[in-house]
Write an enzyme that holds these catalytic residues in place. Structure first.
Site, short mmCIF file in Angstrom:
data_model
loop_
_atom_site.label_atom_id
_atom_site.label_comp_id
_atom_site.label_asym_id
_atom_site.label_seq_id
_atom_site.Cartn_x
_atom_site.Cartn_y
_atom_site.Cartn_z
N ASP A 1 0.82 -1.22 0.00
CA ASP A 1 0.00 0.00 0.00
C ASP A 1 0.85 1.27 0.00
O ASP A 1 0.63 2.18 0.81
CB ASP A 1 -0.93 0.02 1.23
N GLU B 1 -11.32 0.66 -3.98
CA GLU B 1 -10.70 1.14 -2.73
C GLU B 1 -9.46 1.95 -3.06
O GLU B 1 -9.14 2.18 -4.22
CB GLU B 1 -10.32 -0.06 -1.84
C1 6LW Z 1 -5.86 -1.97 2.09
C2 6LW Z 1 -6.85 -2.11 1.03
C3 6LW Z 1 -6.81 -3.55 0.77
O1 6LW Z 1 -6.15 -0.96 2.99
O2 6LW Z 1 -6.18 -4.20 1.73
O3 6LW Z 1 -7.49 -5.39 -0.37
C4 6LW Z 1 -5.96 -3.30 2.72
N1 6LW Z 1 -7.34 -4.13 -0.19
O4 6LW Z 1 -6.58 -1.32 -0.06
C5 6LW Z 1 -4.76 -3.70 3.44
O5 6LW Z 1 -3.62 -3.61 2.63
#
Ligand code: 6LW
Length: 488
Positions: free
Chosen positions: A15, A171
């Site tokens: 991330d 996301e």
């Molecule tokens: C992150 C999100 C995700 O905040 O996993 O699967 C989380 N997506 O973007 C943890 O890395």
């Protein structure tokens, strides 16, 4: 020009988010149940990164007591505005979305300022009209509100904005203003093999949004499985002073088949602009950055533990008196909790290379059931360890493998007298556990993978630990040094 090979930051550093201040670049990554949280890296060429601190170093910033494995701190964003750095993230276990600020990114960072907007993966945009937008995901859509950056207070109710292109788990939004247009860039498809990055633009941060005709602008989902890099997405953009654009993003490298155990790592790629939209394509294995090369100080291969290097972390809470850095090495005071518990006495750093060797010299006189040693630790349900202990048979060196609800004793020999050298070597597929130069057994890497560990987002850490298995250890375990040598 500076040549790079991906990943630019190997090992469990997912991330990534990046910002530029003058000729300096700063990058942060997520850290889940590990303490301290959110490492801060610095670079001048986007290729060579040196860790300069952590954003979350105090329990008041990072309550993790009840954090499940892969709970705690999710994706962070780093931004700079008007003399202040902002790191905004989510503690999914306790408190939700918040940000901390610092004038020096090496720290100390402020106490958390919480924002009353749900979802995860928050980001900030400091607009040129003085407005500050807070954006996060939630319920399949990006949410946005205007905040007062001094207090975190919402100046208007949260509204839903761009939903993305229809991929699952939209996301990781980042909102930018570039040449007068607002760009909303997000991850979709889940953080596994379908991962991708998409983008839309608008004259207003509230939309309506015009998606890029080339979405997804980054993905490796259609590359063959012979491409060693998969799951690219969760990107952030940065522009150099001469106007070139680059993206940092997460991806992972498979060991074999669909397994990966080193976690999601940080990658780099050049960005081109076409018809007013940025485009990346698939992740390059290597490339060039149009900046002068600026090498950084490498983490030394060996530490004598006279001080805690920035690469070392603990689980959930600072270890306090249980972990001591001394002139004579590392002292670990074993508590009743073992490696299956939330708060064992443990000090960890990431395994960053498929092929690696790590070694320590252990000085410990275990009483019955006490143990101390070296672990390849994925999380409290999944770990392998070589350790010195005492059983009814006397002083022993053993290797244990814990994988979900399976546990096995993989090796058990009489312990040599005095100090012992413990070593773990690895290649892509296999760990080998050594005591005083003797290989005791091997263990497959695949069972320490994210795919073998449900609902997890982390990667293998190498840990030094001690436990009394139900009681406090009578005396501490002393680790003389730790050596880590890796090769990708
Ligand atoms: C992150 C999100 C995700 O905040 O996993 O699967 C989380 N997506 O973007 C943890 O890395």
């Amino acid at each position: 020009m500076t040549h790079f090979r991906n990943p630019i930051i190997p090992g469990f550093y997912p991330d990534p988010s990046v910002c530029r201040v003058g000729e300096d670049y700063y990058l942060v990554t997520s850290t889940f149940e590990f303490f301290p949280g959110v490492p801060v890296f610095h670079s001048r060429d986007l290729v060579h990164w040196e860790q300069i601190g952590h954003c979350l170093t105090r329990p008041s910033q990072l309550p993790l007591k009840d954090a499940e494995p892969s709970g705690g701190i999710y994706a962070p964003t780093i931004r700079y505005h008007d003399g202040l750095f902002y790191m905004v993230t989510t503690n999914v276990t306790c408190g939700g979305n918040f940000y901390v600020t610092a004038s020096d990114p090496a720290g100390e960072w402020s106490d958390p300022i919480y924002v009353d907007q749900g979802g995860i993966d928050p980001s900030l945009l400091f607009d040129d009209d003085g407005k500050v937008y807070f954006v996060s995901n939630g319920n399949g859509c990006m949410s946005l509100c205007e905040i007062d950056p001094k207090t975190g207070e919402k100046l208007a109710p949260t509204v839903k904005t761009w939903p993305g292109m229809g991929g699952r788990y939209p996301e990781a939004p980042h909102l930018y203003k570039i040449n007068g247009m607002y760009y909303m860039m997000i991850a979709e498809g889940g953080t596994e093999y379908g991962h991708m990055e998409t983008i839309a633009r608008s004259a207003s941060p509230y939309g309506p949004w015009e998606p890029s005709p080339r979405n997804p602008i980054l993905t490796n989902r259609n590359t063959g499985m012979d491409m060693p890099i998969q799951a690219t997405g969760h990107a952030d953009l940065v522009q150099t002073p001469s106007g070139d654009w680059y993206a940092v993003f997460l991806a992972f490298r498979m060991s074999q088949g669909y397994f990966h155990h080193l976690g999601r790592e940080t990658y780099l790629a050049p960005v081109t602009w076409e018809d007013g939209f940025p485009y990346i394509g698939t992740c390059p294995l290597e490339g060039e950055v149009n900046l002068p090369e600026a090498p950084v100080q490498q983490v030394p291969a060996t530490t004598d533990f006279s001080a805690q290097g920035l690469e070392w972390v603990t689980l959930r809470e600072p270890n306090g008196d249980r972990v001591q850095f001394t002139e004579k090495g590392l002292l670990l005071h074993g508590m009743p909790e073992n490696l299956n518990a939330y708060n064992p006495t443990i000090l960890l750093r990431r395994q960053q290379h498929f092929t690696m060797r790590c070694e320590t010299v252990l000085d410990f006189e275990p009483r019955l059931h006490e143990e101390a040693g070296l672990t390849t630790f994925y999380n409290l349900r999944t770990h392998y360890e070589i350790y010195l202990t005492r059983t009814a048979q006397g002083r022993r060196v053993q290797v244990r493998r814990v994988v979900g609800d399976m546990e096995m004793l993989a090796a058990d020999i009489p312990a040599p007298a005095g100090e012992i050298t413990l070593q773990i070597t690895a290649d892509k597929l296999t760990y080998t556990f050594w005591c005083n130069g003797q290989a005791l057994c091997t263990a497959a890497t695949q069972f320490l993978s994210t795919e073998a560990t449900p609902s997890s987002f982390t990667g293998v850490m190498l840990g030094l630990y001690a436990t009394g298995n139900g009681r406090r250890c009578v005396s501490p375990a002393r680790f003389d040094h730790f050596t880590y040598e890796g090769q990708n």
